[in-house]
Design a protein around this motif. Structure first.
Motif, PDB file in Angstrom:
ATOM      1  N   ASP A 167       0.820  -1.214   0.000  1.00 29.45           N
ATOM      2  CA  ASP A 167       0.000   0.000   0.000  1.00 29.45           C
ATOM      3  C   ASP A 167       0.856   1.268   0.000  1.00 29.45           C
ATOM      4  O   ASP A 167       0.705   2.141   0.859  1.00 29.45           O
ATOM      5  CB  ASP A 167      -0.935  -0.015   1.222  1.00 29.45           C
ATOM      6  N   GLN A 168       1.709   1.366  -1.005  1.00 23.70           N
ATOM      7  CA  GLN A 168       2.677   2.477  -1.032  1.00 23.70           C
ATOM      8  C   GLN A 168       2.013   3.863  -1.025  1.00 23.70           C
ATOM      9  O   GLN A 168       2.618   4.842  -0.616  1.00 23.70           O
ATOM     10  CB  GLN A 168       3.611   2.350  -2.229  1.00 23.70           C
ATOM     11  N   TYR A 169       0.756   3.927  -1.471  1.00 29.12           N
ATOM     12  CA  TYR A 169       0.078   5.232  -1.515  1.00 29.12           C
ATOM     13  C   TYR A 169      -0.419   5.701  -0.142  1.00 29.12           C
ATOM     14  O   TYR A 169      -0.681   6.874   0.056  1.00 29.12           O
ATOM     15  CB  TYR A 169      -1.117   5.180  -2.479  1.00 29.12           C
ATOM     16  N   ASN A 170      -0.547   4.752   0.782  1.00 28.20           N
ATOM     17  CA  ASN A 170      -1.123   5.097   2.095  1.00 28.20           C
ATOM     18  C   ASN A 170      -0.246   4.686   3.262  1.00 28.20           C
ATOM     19  O   ASN A 170      -0.634   4.864   4.411  1.00 28.20           O
ATOM     20  CB  ASN A 170      -2.499   4.426   2.238  1.00 28.20           C
ATOM     21  N   ASN A 171       0.916   4.112   2.976  1.00 28.08           N
ATOM     22  CA  ASN A 171       1.760   3.564   4.038  1.00 28.08           C
ATOM     23  C   ASN A 171       2.785   4.616   4.494  1.00 28.08           C
ATOM     24  O   ASN A 171       3.618   5.074   3.694  1.00 28.08           O
ATOM     25  CB  ASN A 171       2.479   2.323   3.478  1.00 28.08           C
ATOM     26  N   ASP A 172       2.741   4.982   5.762  1.00 27.70           N
ATOM     27  CA  ASP A 172       3.669   6.008   6.274  1.00 27.70           C
ATOM     28  C   ASP A 172       5.140   5.604   6.116  1.00 27.70           C
ATOM     29  O   ASP A 172       6.020   6.464   6.060  1.00 27.70           O
ATOM     30  CB  ASP A 172       3.382   6.274   7.761  1.00 27.70           C
ATOM     31  N   ASN A 174       6.508   4.658   3.599  1.00 27.00           N
ATOM     32  CA  ASN A 174       6.968   5.198   2.318  1.00 27.00           C
ATOM     33  C   ASN A 174       7.641   6.564   2.547  1.00 27.00           C
ATOM     34  O   ASN A 174       8.844   6.730   2.327  1.00 27.00           O
ATOM     35  CB  ASN A 174       5.768   5.282   1.358  1.00 27.00           C
ATOM     36  N   TRP A 175       6.880   7.538   3.048  1.00 24.98           N
ATOM     37  CA  TRP A 175       7.497   8.878   3.203  1.00 24.98           C
ATOM     38  C   TRP A 175       8.563   8.880   4.299  1.00 24.98           C
ATOM     39  O   TRP A 175       9.542   9.635   4.241  1.00 24.98           O
ATOM     40  CB  TRP A 175       6.435   9.962   3.424  1.00 24.98           C
ATOM     41  N   GLN A 176       8.397   7.995   5.294  1.00 25.00           N
ATOM     42  CA  GLN A 176       9.381   7.963   6.384  1.00 25.00           C
ATOM     43  C   GLN A 176      10.766   7.517   5.893  1.00 25.00           C
ATOM     44  O   GLN A 176      11.791   7.908   6.459  1.00 25.00           O
ATOM     45  CB  GLN A 176       8.879   7.046   7.501  1.00 25.00           C
ATOM     46  N   LEU A 201       5.757  14.290  -8.082  1.00 22.47           N
ATOM     47  CA  LEU A 201       4.800  13.544  -7.260  1.00 22.47           C
ATOM     48  C   LEU A 201       4.336  12.272  -7.970  1.00 22.47           C
ATOM     49  O   LEU A 201       3.824  12.342  -9.094  1.00 22.47           O
ATOM     50  CB  LEU A 201       3.563  14.394  -6.974  1.00 22.47           C
ATOM     51  N   GLY A 202       4.514  11.138  -7.291  1.00 19.06           N
ATOM     52  CA  GLY A 202       3.891   9.887  -7.721  1.00 19.06           C
ATOM     53  C   GLY A 202       2.997   9.466  -6.571  1.00 19.06           C
ATOM     54  O   GLY A 202       1.868   9.927  -6.431  1.00 19.06           O
ATOM     55  N   THR A 203       3.549   8.654  -5.676  1.00 20.21           N
ATOM     56  CA  THR A 203       2.839   8.406  -4.408  1.00 20.21           C
ATOM     57  C   THR A 203       2.945   9.635  -3.522  1.00 20.21           C
ATOM     58  O   THR A 203       2.236   9.764  -2.550  1.00 20.21           O
ATOM     59  CB  THR A 203       3.469   7.230  -3.649  1.00 20.21           C
ATOM     60  N   SER A 204       3.906  10.485  -3.799  1.00 16.05           N
ATOM     61  CA  SER A 204       4.288  11.696  -3.051  1.00 16.05           C
ATOM     62  C   SER A 204       5.262  11.405  -1.908  1.00 16.05           C
ATOM     63  O   SER A 204       5.683  12.314  -1.205  1.00 16.05           O
ATOM     64  CB  SER A 204       3.080  12.489  -2.517  1.00 16.05           C
ATOM     65  N   GLY A 205       5.643  10.132  -1.741  1.00  9.62           N
ATOM     66  CA  GLY A 205       6.532   9.753  -0.635  1.00  9.62           C
ATOM     67  C   GLY A 205       7.856  10.513  -0.637  1.00  9.62           C
ATOM     68  O   GLY A 205       8.291  11.021   0.406  1.00  9.62           O
ATOM     69  N   VAL A 246      -6.220  10.482  -4.760  1.00  4.39           N
ATOM     70  CA  VAL A 246      -5.137  11.184  -4.053  1.00  4.39           C
ATOM     71  C   VAL A 246      -4.536  10.251  -2.994  1.00  4.39           C
ATOM     72  O   VAL A 246      -5.267   9.683  -2.188  1.00  4.39           O
ATOM     73  CB  VAL A 246      -5.655  12.485  -3.408  1.00  4.39           C
ATOM     74  N   PRO A 247      -3.189  10.063  -3.008  1.00  5.18           N
ATOM     75  CA  PRO A 247      -2.568   9.170  -2.024  1.00  5.18           C
ATOM     76  C   PRO A 247      -2.838   9.643  -0.592  1.00  5.18           C
ATOM     77  O   PRO A 247      -2.811  10.848  -0.318  1.00  5.18           O
ATOM     78  CB  PRO A 247      -1.067   9.283  -2.332  1.00  5.18           C
ATOM     79  N   GLY A 248      -3.072   8.687   0.298  1.00  6.62           N
ATOM     80  CA  GLY A 248      -3.318   9.027   1.701  1.00  6.62           C
ATOM     81  C   GLY A 248      -2.142   9.725   2.355  1.00  6.62           C
ATOM     82  O   GLY A 248      -2.309  10.518   3.284  1.00  6.62           O
ATOM     83  N   ILE A 249      -0.925   9.448   1.865  1.00  7.64           N
ATOM     84  CA  ILE A 249       0.265  10.058   2.490  1.00  7.64           C
ATOM     85  C   ILE A 249       0.546  11.461   1.943  1.00  7.64           C
ATOM     86  O   ILE A 249       1.431  12.155   2.440  1.00  7.64           O
ATOM     87  CB  ILE A 249       1.534   9.185   2.313  1.00  7.64           C
TER      88      ILE A 249
END
Ligand SMILES: Cc1ncc(COP(=O)(O)O)c(C=O)c1O
Length: 324
Positions: A167-172, A174-176, A201-205, A246-249
């Motif tokens: 869930d790369q779009y919503n998994n913290d 990723n950005w962490q 911006l893709g997932t925005s991570g 829109v990604p959750g992250i």
């Protein structure tokens, strides 16, 4: 060589004083991160003297893209929390680079990996993922990356115990990955002198994690996100937020300004980077650099850092690279 002949010894010059010679005793995964920062010196000649542009060369990651960072952190975070165990299949929707990253990490750590992607993803990416031993599930190219997300959700609903959903779009995680690494690396590599950060911006991570860390180091650092100008674009890996799930992250309020790039301008920049700087990069790197150049023209002083997510090798079979 005859015994006793004098050999013509070269003068000892160290051409690579910056050279690090890492040894990875555990695995190739130790090579993820710590990528070079490259100063753009040729296409920037027209810019004011006080303005510099640097690019983080993310194709130096072992899987060939910035997504190695996120995939490794997503998998290791799930191992730590117990969500990922050896009996589970790692599944996610991916435009390609994350898939390669999951496939690589999965191969090293001994996990099965299933990747859901639109059928029009480049042939190179499909081949690489298959060599790492991952399964590919194709979705309708007309539905883009959102079609792949919907397919993953369906499969998990049907067999919830079978999968670990990255869930790369919503998994913290990723950005962490970028908060803990990319942001710190850029701060150190610029000696804390960065003034502007630009990322696609893709997932925005990448944008979210790196920007948050840089702003923590110095709240004066300005951060700029880059999106394709329209929903119908050829910039693989990038998302046009307004027309997408829109990604959750994604943090809508983080960017000091939101920039957009036309596909043709990004492609033109890809050509320039190769012919003037010796950097054969992917389309999203072209988009990031185009934004950096536009911004730099309007500045008097500053140190801009942008991200070049992957190399042009990933797109060799696409019509632009083939000159069609
Ligand atoms: C080529 C390319 N550029 C940029 C990005 C955007 O990175 P992020 O998902 O961290 O926003 C991706 C993501 O997959 C990508 O594959």
């Amino acid at each position: 060589m005859t015994v006793g002949t004098e050999i013509n010894k070269p003068e000892a010059i160290n051409h690579r004083p910056h050279c690090r010679l890492p040894v990875f005793n555990k695995s190739i995964l130790e090579g993820i991160g710590c990528t070079p920062l490259i100063r753009l010196n040729n296409i920037t000649k027209e810019l004011p003297d006080g303005v510099e542009i640097y690019a983080k060369a993310e194709w130096f990651n072992p899987g060939g893209s910035v997504k190695d960072r996120a995939a490794l952190n997503i998998i290791e975070d799930a191992e730590r929390s117990g969500k990922l165990t050896k009996d589970k299949v790692i599944i996610d929707s991916t435009s390609g680079n994350t898939g390669i990253a999951y496939a690589l990490v999965g191969a090293v750590k001994g996990y099965r990996v299933a990747l859901v992607m639109p059928e029009n993803v480049s042939e190179e990416r499909k081949a690489i993922v298959s060599f790492f031993g991952s399964e590919i599930i194709y979705t309708d190219p007309l539905l883009g990356s959102d079609g792949a997300i919907i397919e993953v959700r369906k499969r998990i609903e049907n067999e919830p115990d079978k999968y670990f959903y990255g869930d790369q779009y919503n998994n913290d995680a990723n950005w962490q990955a970028h908060y803990n690494n990319t942001g710190v690396e850029i701060w150190e590599q610029t000696g804390g002198n960065i003034t502007h950060f630009i990322a696609g911006l893709g997932t925005s991570g990448t944008f979210v994690g790196t920007s948050r860390r840089l702003k923590e180091f110095n709240s004066d650092v300005k951060v700029f996100s880059v999106e394709p100008a329209s929903d119908f674009h050829g910039l693989e890996g990038m998302k046009h937020m307004e027309s997408s799930i829109v990604p959750g992250i994604y943090d809508y309020y983080l960017a000091d300004s939101k920039c957009s790039v036309e596909t043709e301008d990004a492609l033109e920049m890809v050509k320039l980077l190769a012919s003037k700087e010796g950097l054969f990069v992917g389309y999203s790197a072209g988009a990031a650099m185009k934004t950096a150049m536009d911004m730099a023209r309007g500045m008097e002083h500053g140190l801009i850092v942008t991200i070049f997510p992957d190399s042009g090798d990933r797109y060799l079979s696409t019509s632009f690279m083939l000159g069609k």
